[in-house]
Design an enzyme around this catalytic site. Sequence first.
Site, PDB file in Angstrom:
ATOM      1  N   PRO A   1     -66.088  27.188 -90.538  1.00 33.31           N
ATOM      2  CA  PRO A   1     -66.434  27.361 -91.925  1.00 33.31           C
ATOM      3  C   PRO A   1     -65.569  27.245 -92.912  1.00 33.31           C
ATOM      4  CG  PRO A   1     -66.259  29.547 -90.590  1.00 33.31           C
ATOM      5  CD  PRO A   1     -65.819  28.402 -89.657  1.00 33.31           C
TER       6      PRO A   1
ATOM      7  N   CYS B   1     -42.872  48.764 -64.793  1.00 33.51           N
ATOM      8  CA  CYS B   1     -43.269  47.599 -63.715  1.00 33.51           C
ATOM      9  C   CYS B   1     -43.108  48.719 -62.408  1.00 33.51           C
ATOM     10  CB  CYS B   1     -42.510  46.556 -63.726  1.00 33.51           C
ATOM     11  SG  CYS B   1     -42.687  45.583 -62.219  1.00 33.51           S
TER      12      CYS B   1
ATOM     13  N   HIS C   1     -52.769  30.366 -74.107  1.00 34.76           N
ATOM     14  CA  HIS C   1     -52.213  31.235 -74.450  1.00 34.76           C
ATOM     15  C   HIS C   1     -52.309  33.018 -73.661  1.00 34.76           C
ATOM     16  CE1 HIS C   1     -51.998  29.388 -78.940  1.00 34.76           C
ATOM     17  NE2 HIS C   1     -51.191  28.855 -78.082  1.00 34.76           N
TER      18      HIS C   1
HETATM   19  C1  BJW Z   1     -64.699  30.703 -87.436  1.00 34.77           C
HETATM   20  C2  BJW Z   1     -65.523  31.262 -87.624  1.00 34.77           C
HETATM   21  C3  BJW Z   1     -66.650  31.415 -86.911  1.00 34.77           C
HETATM   22  C4  BJW Z   1     -63.862  32.413 -88.497  1.00 34.77           C
HETATM   23  N1  BJW Z   1     -66.839  30.161 -86.253  1.00 34.77           N
HETATM   24  N2  BJW Z   1     -64.663  29.385 -86.926  1.00 34.77           N
HETATM   25  C5  BJW Z   1     -44.232  22.551 -84.284  1.00 34.77           C
HETATM   26  C6  BJW Z   1     -44.098  22.525 -85.636  1.00 34.77           C
HETATM   27  C7  BJW Z   1     -43.885  23.898 -86.110  1.00 34.77           C
HETATM   28  C8  BJW Z   1     -43.808  24.879 -85.517  1.00 34.77           C
HETATM   29  C9  BJW Z   1     -43.919  24.959 -84.243  1.00 34.77           C
HETATM   30  C10 BJW Z   1     -43.891  23.815 -83.475  1.00 34.77           C
HETATM   31  N3  BJW Z   1     -43.854  23.748 -82.095  1.00 34.77           N
HETATM   32  C11 BJW Z   1     -43.792  25.132 -81.833  1.00 34.77           C
HETATM   33  C12 BJW Z   1     -43.645  25.750 -83.106  1.00 34.77           C
HETATM   34  C13 BJW Z   1     -43.221  27.080 -83.148  1.00 34.77           C
HETATM   35  C14 BJW Z   1     -44.495  28.020 -83.082  1.00 34.77           C
HETATM   36  C15 BJW Z   1     -45.768  27.585 -84.238  1.00 34.77           C
HETATM   37  O1  BJW Z   1     -46.516  26.836 -83.958  1.00 34.77           O
HETATM   38  N4  BJW Z   1     -45.655  28.191 -85.115  1.00 34.77           N
HETATM   39  C16 BJW Z   1     -46.622  27.907 -86.223  1.00 34.77           C
HETATM   40  C17 BJW Z   1     -47.211  29.267 -86.774  1.00 34.77           C
HETATM   41  C18 BJW Z   1     -46.023  27.232 -87.549  1.00 34.77           C
HETATM   42  N5  BJW Z   1     -45.154  27.933 -81.588  1.00 34.77           N
HETATM   43  C19 BJW Z   1     -44.785  28.418 -80.610  1.00 34.77           C
HETATM   44  O2  BJW Z   1     -43.837  29.457 -80.663  1.00 34.77           O
HETATM   45  C20 BJW Z   1     -45.369  28.333 -79.394  1.00 34.77           C
HETATM   46  N6  BJW Z   1     -44.459  28.015 -78.132  1.00 34.77           N
HETATM   47  C21 BJW Z   1     -43.503  26.920 -78.256  1.00 34.77           C
HETATM   48  O3  BJW Z   1     -44.095  26.089 -78.819  1.00 34.77           O
HETATM   49  O4  BJW Z   1     -42.887  26.947 -77.225  1.00 34.77           O
HETATM   50  C22 BJW Z   1     -41.777  26.075 -77.142  1.00 34.77           C
HETATM   51  C23 BJW Z   1     -40.611  26.628 -78.284  1.00 34.77           C
HETATM   52  C24 BJW Z   1     -39.880  27.814 -77.455  1.00 34.77           C
HETATM   53  C25 BJW Z   1     -38.853  27.878 -78.452  1.00 34.77           C
HETATM   54  C26 BJW Z   1     -38.512  27.657 -79.593  1.00 34.77           C
HETATM   55  C27 BJW Z   1     -39.596  26.741 -80.291  1.00 34.77           C
HETATM   56  C28 BJW Z   1     -40.323  26.075 -79.290  1.00 34.77           C
HETATM   57  C29 BJW Z   1     -46.211  29.532 -78.804  1.00 34.77           C
HETATM   58  C30 BJW Z   1     -47.329  29.688 -79.700  1.00 34.77           C
HETATM   59  C31 BJW Z   1     -48.102  30.915 -79.013  1.00 34.77           C
HETATM   60  C32 BJW Z   1     -49.151  31.565 -79.857  1.00 34.77           C
HETATM   61  N7  BJW Z   1     -49.592  32.734 -79.416  1.00 34.77           N
HETATM   62  C33 BJW Z   1     -50.684  33.510 -80.273  1.00 34.77           C
HETATM   63  C34 BJW Z   1     -50.782  34.937 -79.685  1.00 34.77           C
HETATM   64  C35 BJW Z   1     -51.255  35.091 -78.468  1.00 34.77           C
HETATM   65  C36 BJW Z   1     -51.528  36.465 -78.110  1.00 34.77           C
HETATM   66  C37 BJW Z   1     -52.438  37.451 -79.034  1.00 34.77           C
HETATM   67  O5  BJW Z   1     -53.628  36.928 -79.382  1.00 34.77           O
HETATM   68  O6  BJW Z   1     -52.040  38.143 -79.595  1.00 34.77           O
HETATM   69  O7  BJW Z   1     -51.716  32.808 -79.920  1.00 34.77           O
HETATM   70  S1  BJW Z   1     -50.321  33.539 -82.090  1.00 34.77           S
HETATM   71  C38 BJW Z   1     -51.941  33.220 -82.366  1.00 34.77           C
HETATM   72  O8  BJW Z   1     -52.512  31.983 -83.199  1.00 34.77           O
HETATM   73  C39 BJW Z   1     -52.863  33.252 -81.104  1.00 34.77           C
HETATM   74  C40 BJW Z   1     -53.910  32.315 -81.227  1.00 34.77           C
HETATM   75  O9  BJW Z   1     -54.364  31.849 -80.050  1.00 34.77           O
HETATM   76  C41 BJW Z   1     -53.227  31.278 -82.124  1.00 34.77           C
HETATM   77  C42 BJW Z   1     -54.092  30.447 -82.785  1.00 34.77           C
HETATM   78  O10 BJW Z   1     -54.860  30.984 -83.866  1.00 34.77           O
HETATM   79  P1  BJW Z   1     -56.198  30.617 -83.896  1.00 34.77           P
HETATM   80  O11 BJW Z   1     -57.158  30.813 -82.816  1.00 34.77           O
HETATM   81  O12 BJW Z   1     -56.318  29.295 -84.821  1.00 34.77           O
HETATM   82  O13 BJW Z   1     -56.705  31.836 -85.012  1.00 34.77           O
HETATM   83  P2  BJW Z   1     -56.670  31.944 -86.521  1.00 34.77           P
HETATM   84  O14 BJW Z   1     -57.114  33.475 -86.889  1.00 34.77           O
HETATM   85  O15 BJW Z   1     -55.563  31.410 -87.098  1.00 34.77           O
HETATM   86  O16 BJW Z   1     -57.938  31.093 -87.229  1.00 34.77           O
HETATM   87  C43 BJW Z   1     -59.252  31.689 -86.985  1.00 34.77           C
HETATM   88  C44 BJW Z   1     -60.195  30.301 -87.441  1.00 34.77           C
HETATM   89  O17 BJW Z   1     -61.473  30.579 -87.273  1.00 34.77           O
HETATM   90  C45 BJW Z   1     -59.935  29.943 -89.033  1.00 34.77           C
HETATM   91  O18 BJW Z   1     -59.794  28.697 -89.126  1.00 34.77           O
HETATM   92  C46 BJW Z   1     -61.427  30.441 -89.448  1.00 34.77           C
HETATM   93  O19 BJW Z   1     -61.829  29.854 -90.677  1.00 34.77           O
HETATM   94  C47 BJW Z   1     -62.404  30.197 -88.439  1.00 34.77           C
HETATM   95  N8  BJW Z   1     -63.438  30.908 -88.303  1.00 34.77           N
HETATM   96  N9  BJW Z   1     -64.895  32.490 -88.311  1.00 34.77           N
HETATM   97  C48 BJW Z   1     -65.959  29.067 -86.411  1.00 34.77           C
HETATM   98  N10 BJW Z   1     -67.665  32.189 -87.059  1.00 34.77           N
END
Ligand code: BJW
Length: 249
Positions: free
Chosen positions: A216, A149, A120
């Site tokens: 967790p 830019c 990402h």
């Molecule tokens: C602990 C802890 C401790 C706490 N130890 N653990 C298929 C199905 C459905 C939807 C889609 C699909 N394909 C694509 C989509 C759409 C979309 C998507 O996935 N939507 C879903 C929400 C449903 N995906 C996209 O749009 C992606 N692009 C794409 O597919 O392109 C093709 C396309 C184009 C046009 C149309 C359609 C498709 C792009 C996704 C980009 C995500 N970007 C972000 C922002 C990055 C910049 C920023 O940081 O601001 O990335 S969103 C955000 O979520 C960020 C993260 O990397 C990502 C994941 O989050 P993460 O890391 O899991 O964090 P949390 O907060 O959710 O969870 C934290 C976890 O830690 C929890 O479980 C806690 O329990 C745990 N935790 N303390 C260990 N101490």
Amino acid sequence: MVSIPSELIESLRHAKHVVATTGAGVSAESGVPTFRDAQTGLWAKYEPTELAAPRAFHKDPKLVWEWYQWRRDKVLSVHPNPGHYALVELGSRWPKFDLITQNVDGLHQQAGSQNVIELHGSIMTARCFDRGHQSEFWPESSEQCPPVCEICASLMRPNVVWFNESLPKRAIDEAMRASRECDVFFSIGTSSIVYPAAALATNALESGAVVIEINPNETPLTSMATYSIVGPSGIVLPELLAKLAGEFR
Ligand code: BJW
């Protein structure tokens, strides 16, 4: 003390190719709020999923830039935690090890992990919105916010992947391949709801890999994973490392 099954250690002992994917939870113990918990203070009224999107930037580029500036300042004020360091050590234990992260904070690299696959992007650099001209440094905000830019005068944006944007092709291709080829796949500190990153674990399962989740809290992956270790990665990963070191001796 976290319970780590001896069969899991056995799988790790025989593995040739191990993949670890990480999410925001791995940086939580460094003091970086997880993506879905990111909002405090002035930002508490905004939904992170609404801000991390091109349409949010179109609507209010200043708001989105300032949000990233705030998050970037936070990241710059923290350090890697024992979970990041354990992954550096784990990386040298197998003939092949791939570290794939959804995080944009650069803390794995700061801890010493090499060849990290960033799905990402990175919050450390910026590019322009219209034509993608890269800026090696984060342009400091001036009177113009976001800055513009230097080449084409379009608005600068963080060098991250927002919803509905494509992931960097090389990164996602490498990650997909690794997930299909590995013997053991770790999913650490991610809610496993954002695609295509979330598909990596299911790819690994379908290819016969042992899938280990460290979190967790329960996620959509928990019931499918071969092993689910419930706990914070900053505790579980060093314990796993210690247990492995004991076994390998
Ligand atoms: C602990 C802890 C401790 C706490 N130890 N653990 C298929 C199905 C459905 C939807 C889609 C699909 N394909 C694509 C989509 C759409 C979309 C998507 O996935 N939507 C879903 C929400 C449903 N995906 C996209 O749009 C992606 N692009 C794409 O597919 O392109 C093709 C396309 C184009 C046009 C149309 C359609 C498709 C792009 C996704 C980009 C995500 N970007 C972000 C922002 C990055 C910049 C920023 O940081 O601001 O990335 S969103 C955000 O979520 C960020 C993260 O990397 C990502 C994941 O989050 P993460 O890391 O899991 O964090 P949390 O907060 O959710 O969870 C934290 C976890 O830690 C929890 O479980 C806690 O329990 C745990 N935790 N303390 C260990 N101490």
